[in-house]
Write an enzyme that holds these catalytic residues in place. Structure first.
Site, PDB file in Angstrom:
ATOM      1  N   HIS A 297       0.826  -1.205   0.000  1.00 18.44           N
ATOM      2  CA  HIS A 297       0.000   0.000   0.000  1.00 18.44           C
ATOM      3  C   HIS A 297       0.870   1.268   0.000  1.00 18.44           C
ATOM      4  O   HIS A 297       0.550   2.254  -0.675  1.00 18.44           O
ATOM      5  CB  HIS A 297      -0.918  -0.002   1.226  1.00 18.44           C
ATOM      6  N   HIS A 340       0.754  -2.986   9.396  1.00 17.90           N
ATOM      7  CA  HIS A 340       2.141  -3.235   9.010  1.00 17.90           C
ATOM      8  C   HIS A 340       3.049  -2.732  10.111  1.00 17.90           C
ATOM      9  O   HIS A 340       2.720  -1.787  10.831  1.00 17.90           O
ATOM     10  CB  HIS A 340       2.486  -2.529   7.688  1.00 17.90           C
ATOM     11  N   ASP A 344       8.205  -1.885   7.762  1.00 24.49           N
ATOM     12  CA  ASP A 344       7.623  -2.175   6.448  1.00 24.49           C
ATOM     13  C   ASP A 344       7.352  -0.890   5.676  1.00 24.49           C
ATOM     14  O   ASP A 344       7.632  -0.798   4.473  1.00 24.49           O
ATOM     15  CB  ASP A 344       6.311  -2.950   6.614  1.00 24.49           C
TER      16      ASP A 344
END
Length: 426
Positions: A297, A340, A344
C-alpha cells in the site's frame, strides 16, 4: 592583328601546361588537344573553357587571382597556370577551415527560417533540400508496442506477488505461539479500526486522479512505460523480501485464513480471489497473512504521488499539496491501523523514492554513456536502454484533448454528397 584575333578566339588560345597553341593554325590544334585541356582545367577547378564562339571570362578584380599579371604576349605561361592553381587551392582551404580553424556543419549555420523547413541556400540563392534523420525530427516517439510489453511485465509481477503471498501464508507462524514483534510506533499509538479503510480509499482516489491526468497527457505512452516498469520492479522486490524473511503478524487483531498445506486447487482459487479483488481488504479478497516486508500500500501511494507531481505543471502547487495529503494520510493510517510494522512502511518509502529518482535521473541525464555514471550499473539498465533508446529529451508537461469529437469524413457530409452528385450528373 594579333590582338584582334586573340580576343575573337577567346579560350581557344589558352596555353596548356607545357604546350603552346597559335591562332593561325601553327602547330597541332586538334579537337583532342582542346578536350584534354578542358578536362585538365576542370579537374584543377581554376579555369573553364567555353565552346568555340563564346567568350571566356578572365578573373575579375574581386577574384583571388586578380593580382596575377599577364605577360605582354597575351599567352598563359606555365608559371601563370601554376600560380592560379596555388591561389585557388589556398582560397578553398581557407573557406573549408572557417574562422579560427573550426569546421562547421552547413546544416547548423543556415538561417533559422531555412533550418525549420529543412532547406538551405547555395551560392545561386537556390534552395537545396537536406535529408534529416527521423530521430532528429521526432525526439519523443510514442512506441506503443514497448508500452504493451511493459504492461505485460507489470501484470506478471502482480500475478507473481499473489502467488508468493499464497506460498508465504502457509509458513507464517501462528500468533498464539509467536506474538507480534515489538514496535515503537505501536507502543505510543493505539489501533484505530477504520484507519486502514482510509488508506485504501485514499489509494483508490489517488490512482483515479493519476489515470485522469495521464489521459490528457500528450506523451502518455512514454510515461505509462515508466510507471509500469517501476511498479512491476517494486513488486518484484517485494516478492523477494516477503519470501526470504517471514515476519509474524503485527497485531493480535488480525485474522488469517486457515492453511491449506497440499491442496493446490484451493490455493489456486485463493490466488484468483486475491487478483480479482486487487488485493484490497475492503473487497474481502485479502484474507492471507505474511506479506508484511515491505508494504504494498505504501508503494502505491508513494509512487502514484511522485508521478502526479513529476508530470504536472510546477505552478499547480495546490494540486500537489492535495495529492501529497492523500498520500501522507494514507501512509500514516497504515501504522495507525497496525496493519504493518513501522519498518515495512519505512523500507517501502525508501525503495520507492530511490528507484523513482534513479530512473528519472538516468532518463533526463545527457551523459548516460559516461564512465563516471555509476547509475548504469543497476541490473535493469538493459531494460532501461530498451525503453529510453529513442527518447532524446525530458518529457514536457504538455496536455491536450486526446480524442477528436468527430472523424474528418463526417464533418461535412452534405457538402461531400453534393460534390459526388454533381460529378455523377456530369
Amino acid at each position: 592583328m594579333w590582338e584582334g584575333k586573340r580576343s575573337q578566339a577567346g579560350a581557344r588560345n589558352i596555353m596548356g601546361v607545357g604546350e603552346e597553341r597559335s591562332l593561325e593554325g601553327e602547330g597541332p590544334s586538334s579537337e583532342t588537344d582542346h578536350s584534354s585541356w578542358r578536362r585538365e582545367s576542370s579537374a584543377s577547378g581554376i579555369l573553364e573553357t567555353a565552346p568555340p564562339g563564346e567568350e571566356t571570362q578572365r578573373p575579375g578584380k574581386d577574384s583571388p587571382t586578380a593580382s596575377i599579371q599577364r605577360e605582354p604576349n597575351c599567352e598563359w605561361t606555365k608559371q601563370e597556370v601554376m600560380a592560379l592553381q596555388e591561389a585557388s587551392l589556398n582560397t578553398q582551404m581557407e573557406a573549408s577551415s572557417g574562422h579560427g580553424g573550426n569546421k562547421t556543419c552547413p546544416v547548423h549555420t543556415t538561417p533559422a527560417g531555412d533550418a525549420k523547413r529543412g532547406f538551405r541556400k547555395n551560392r545561386n540563392n537556390d534552395y537545396v533540400k537536406i535529408s534529416m534523420k527521423e530521430q532528429d525530427t521526432n525526439r519523443l516517439p510514442s512506441e506503443w508496442w514497448k508500452t504493451t510489453i511493459l504492461f505485460l511485465y507489470v501484470i506478471f509481477s502482480l500475478v507473481l506477488t499473489s502467488v508468493v503471498i499464497t506460498v508465504v501464508h502457509e509458513r507464517v507462524p501462528p500468533k498464539e505461539s509467536i506474538p507480534p514483534l515489538p514496535d515503537t510506533f505501536f507502543d505510543y499509538i493505539d489501533r484505530v479500526k477504520w484507519a486502514f479503510t482510509v488508506t485504501e480509499v485514499n489509494g483508490i482516489v489517488l490512482v483515479a486522479i493519476w489515470f485522469i491526468q495521464l489521459f490528457f497527457l500528450n506523451y502518455k505512452s512514454i510515461v505509462c512505460r515508466r510507471y509500469f516498469f517501476l511498479l512491476g520492479t517494486l513488486y518484484l522486490y517485494r516478492c523477494i523480501t516477503m519470501y526470504i524473511t517471514i515476519l509474524p503478524v503485527p497485531g493480535m487483531h488480525m485474522t488469517c485464513a486457515p492453511k491449506l498445506y497440499g491442496d493446490f486447487h484451493a490455493k489456486f482459487q485463493r490466488i484468483l480471489r486475491l487478483i480479482s479483488g486487487a488485493g484490497l481488504s475492503i473487497t474481502k479478497s485479502h484474507i492471507m497473512c505474511g506479506d508484511f516486508l515491505f508494504s504494498g500500500h505504501t508503494v502505491m501511494l508513494t509512487l502514484t504521488y511522485l508521478f502526479i507531481k513529476e508530470y504536472s505543471p510546477r505552478s499547480f502547487w495546490w494540486y500537489h499539496v492535495m495529492c501529497w495529503l492523500l498520500s501522507a494520510v494514507g501512509v500514516v493510517c497504515i501504522l495507525v491501523g497496525h496493519e504493518h510494522y513501522s519498518v515495512d512502511v519505512v523500507v517501502a518509502y525508501f525503495v520507492t523514492t530511490r528507484l523513482f529518482w534513479w530512473y528519472h535521473t538516468m532518463a533526463n541525464a545527457q551523459c548516460q554513456c559516461s564512465p563516471n555514471n555509476y547509475l548504469t550499473n543497476v541490473w535493469w539498465n538493459p531494460l532501461f536502454n530498451f525503453m529510453e533508446r529513442n527518447v532524446h529529451t525530458a518529457v514536457p508537461c504538455v496536455y491536450g484533448w486526446p480524442v477528436s469529437w468527430a472523424p474528418a469524413c463526417l464533418k461535412n457530409p452534405c457538402k461531400k454528397y453534393s460534390i459526388v452528385q454533381s460529378t455523377r450528373d456530369e
